[in-house]
Scaffold this active site. Structure first.
Site, PDB file in Angstrom:
ATOM      1  N   TYR A  12       3.561   9.888   4.586  1.00 26.42           N
ATOM      2  CA  TYR A  12       2.873  10.206   5.850  1.00 26.42           C
ATOM      3  C   TYR A  12       2.873  11.691   6.203  1.00 26.42           C
ATOM      4  O   TYR A  12       2.298  12.074   7.221  1.00 26.42           O
ATOM      5  CB  TYR A  12       3.495   9.391   6.989  1.00 26.42           C
ATOM      6  CG  TYR A  12       3.357   7.905   6.792  1.00 26.42           C
ATOM      7  CD1 TYR A  12       2.101   7.305   6.783  1.00 26.42           C
ATOM      8  CD2 TYR A  12       4.472   7.091   6.582  1.00 26.42           C
ATOM      9  CE1 TYR A  12       1.960   5.944   6.580  1.00 26.42           C
ATOM     10  CE2 TYR A  12       4.344   5.724   6.380  1.00 26.42           C
ATOM     11  CZ  TYR A  12       3.084   5.157   6.377  1.00 26.42           C
ATOM     12  OH  TYR A  12       2.941   3.814   6.167  1.00 26.42           O
ATOM     13  N   HIS A  68      -6.597   5.952   8.597  1.00 30.35           N
ATOM     14  CA  HIS A  68      -5.250   5.766   8.065  1.00 30.35           C
ATOM     15  C   HIS A  68      -4.779   7.091   7.493  1.00 30.35           C
ATOM     16  O   HIS A  68      -5.527   7.752   6.760  1.00 30.35           O
ATOM     17  CB  HIS A  68      -5.220   4.696   6.967  1.00 30.35           C
ATOM     18  CG  HIS A  68      -5.522   3.338   7.501  1.00 30.35           C
ATOM     19  ND1 HIS A  68      -4.632   2.652   8.299  1.00 30.35           N
ATOM     20  CD2 HIS A  68      -6.616   2.568   7.389  1.00 30.35           C
ATOM     21  CE1 HIS A  68      -5.178   1.497   8.648  1.00 30.35           C
ATOM     22  NE2 HIS A  68      -6.387   1.420   8.118  1.00 30.35           N
ATOM     23  N   GLU A  96     -12.131   3.951  12.069  1.00 26.39           N
ATOM     24  CA  GLU A  96     -10.763   3.611  11.670  1.00 26.39           C
ATOM     25  C   GLU A  96     -10.179   4.767  10.854  1.00 26.39           C
ATOM     26  O   GLU A  96     -10.862   5.327   9.999  1.00 26.39           O
ATOM     27  CB  GLU A  96     -10.794   2.346  10.807  1.00 26.39           C
ATOM     28  CG  GLU A  96      -9.428   1.949  10.280  1.00 26.39           C
ATOM     29  CD  GLU A  96      -9.496   0.776   9.297  1.00 26.39           C
ATOM     30  OE1 GLU A  96     -10.437   0.741   8.467  1.00 26.39           O
ATOM     31  OE2 GLU A  96      -8.628  -0.087   9.368  1.00 26.39           O
ATOM     32  N   ARG A 101      -1.982   1.778  -2.235  1.00 27.27           N
ATOM     33  CA  ARG A 101      -0.656   1.228  -1.904  1.00 27.27           C
ATOM     34  C   ARG A 101      -0.625  -0.296  -2.153  1.00 27.27           C
ATOM     35  O   ARG A 101      -1.424  -0.810  -2.928  1.00 27.27           O
ATOM     36  CB  ARG A 101      -0.314   1.598  -0.455  1.00 27.27           C
ATOM     37  CG  ARG A 101      -0.276   3.127  -0.247  1.00 27.27           C
ATOM     38  CD  ARG A 101       0.083   3.498   1.166  1.00 27.27           C
ATOM     39  NE  ARG A 101       1.437   3.056   1.508  1.00 27.27           N
ATOM     40  CZ  ARG A 101       1.909   3.033   2.756  1.00 27.27           C
ATOM     41  NH1 ARG A 101       1.146   3.433   3.763  1.00 27.27           N
ATOM     42  NH2 ARG A 101       3.145   2.625   2.993  1.00 27.27           N
TER      43      ARG A 101
HETATM   44  O1  CA2 Z   1      -1.566   5.102   6.673  1.00 28.81           O
HETATM   45  C1  CA2 Z   1      -1.610   4.732   7.845  1.00 28.81           C
HETATM   46  O2  CA2 Z   1      -1.997   5.458   8.764  1.00 28.81           O
HETATM   47  C2  CA2 Z   1      -1.097   3.343   8.211  1.00 28.81           C
HETATM   48  O3  CA2 Z   1      -1.924   2.836   9.246  1.00 28.81           O
HETATM   49  C3  CA2 Z   1       0.319   3.536   8.707  1.00 28.81           C
HETATM   50  C4  CA2 Z   1       1.023   2.214   9.025  1.00 28.81           C
HETATM   51  C5  CA2 Z   1       0.902   1.256   7.851  1.00 28.81           C
HETATM   52  O4  CA2 Z   1       1.467   0.008   8.187  1.00 28.81           O
HETATM   53  C6  CA2 Z   1      -0.540   1.057   7.424  1.00 28.81           C
HETATM   54  O5  CA2 Z   1      -0.570   0.195   6.303  1.00 28.81           O
HETATM   55  C7  CA2 Z   1      -1.164   2.384   7.045  1.00 28.81           C
HETATM   56  C8  CA2 Z   1       2.513   2.441   9.289  1.00 28.81           C
HETATM   57  C9  CA2 Z   1       2.814   3.508  10.256  1.00 28.81           C
HETATM   58  C10 CA2 Z   1       4.290   3.787  10.115  1.00 28.81           C
HETATM   59  O6  CA2 Z   1       4.479   5.158  10.162  1.00 28.81           O
HETATM   60  C11 CA2 Z   1       5.697   5.635   9.856  1.00 28.81           C
HETATM   61  C12 CA2 Z   1       5.803   6.994   9.817  1.00 28.81           C
HETATM   62  C13 CA2 Z   1       6.999   7.565   9.489  1.00 28.81           C
HETATM   63  C14 CA2 Z   1       8.104   6.778   9.214  1.00 28.81           C
HETATM   64  C15 CA2 Z   1       8.000   5.414   9.242  1.00 28.81           C
HETATM   65  C16 CA2 Z   1       6.793   4.833   9.578  1.00 28.81           C
END
Ligand code: CA2
Length: 151
Positions: A24, A102, A100, A109
């Site tokens: 991320y 991401h 949308e 993934r």
């Molecule tokens: O890639 C994306 O933006 C997601 O929407 C992020 C979601 C994930 O479940 C989707 O599949 C893809 C998760 C967000 C969690 O973000 C975190 C960031 C840092 C540490 C832990 C979680």
């Protein structure tokens, strides 16, 4: 008066920049929201940013967008993207142009991230551009709603 767009972030996106930087990146949610406000301003738009960890609250924000005559929605519904018919139905119901986003490339993934109910209700999806995806989404949304760049 400046048109308003909503930037909605779902569960766990408040953790951006604190863990899993390989997936991320290092930017925080505050960085995302600043990027969105700054990008929107370039098109004479006001970005109102919301984050919640609750599915129903995302649905409420979408309904609120209709009540407030919001011109467009950028949404990263997090993991609810892959499961939530309720959020899909809310977006279809309000008939507001939605993009949308991401942060990660969900298609590179796990298989369970390849399905998105949000994608079926959005006019576009951006995935894998990191937080820059939000800026790109707002640029595309501005074009869709006829908001021109300010000189
Ligand atoms: O890639 C994306 O933006 C997601 O929407 C992020 C979601 C994930 O479940 C989707 O599949 C893809 C998760 C967000 C969690 O973000 C975190 C960031 C840092 C540490 C832990 C979680």
């Amino acid at each position: 008066m400046a048109k308003t767009i909503y930037v909605l972030n779902g569960p766990n996106l408040n953790l951006l920049g604190t863990r899993e930087p390989d997936i991320y990146g290092h930017h925080t949610l505050a960085d995302v929201e600043k990027l969105c406000r700054d990008t929107a301003a370039r098109f004479g738009l006001t970005a109102e940013c919301r984050q919640t960890n609750r599915e129903g609250e995302l649905v409420d924000f979408i309904h609120e967008a209709r009540d407030k005559k919001v011109a467009g929605i950028v949404i990263n519904a997090g993991a609810y993207s892959h499961t939530s018919i309720a959020i899909h139905d809310a977006l279809v119901g309000v008939q507001i142009p939605a993009v949308e986003v991401h942060v990660s490339n969900v298609y590179a993934r796990e298989r369970f991230r390849h399905q998105s109910f949000i994608a079926k209700a959005a006019f576009a999806t951006l995935s894998g551009f990191g937080i820059e995806g939000y800026g790109l989404a707002i640029t595309g949304l501005a074009s869709k709603i006829g908001a021109a760049a300010k000189s």
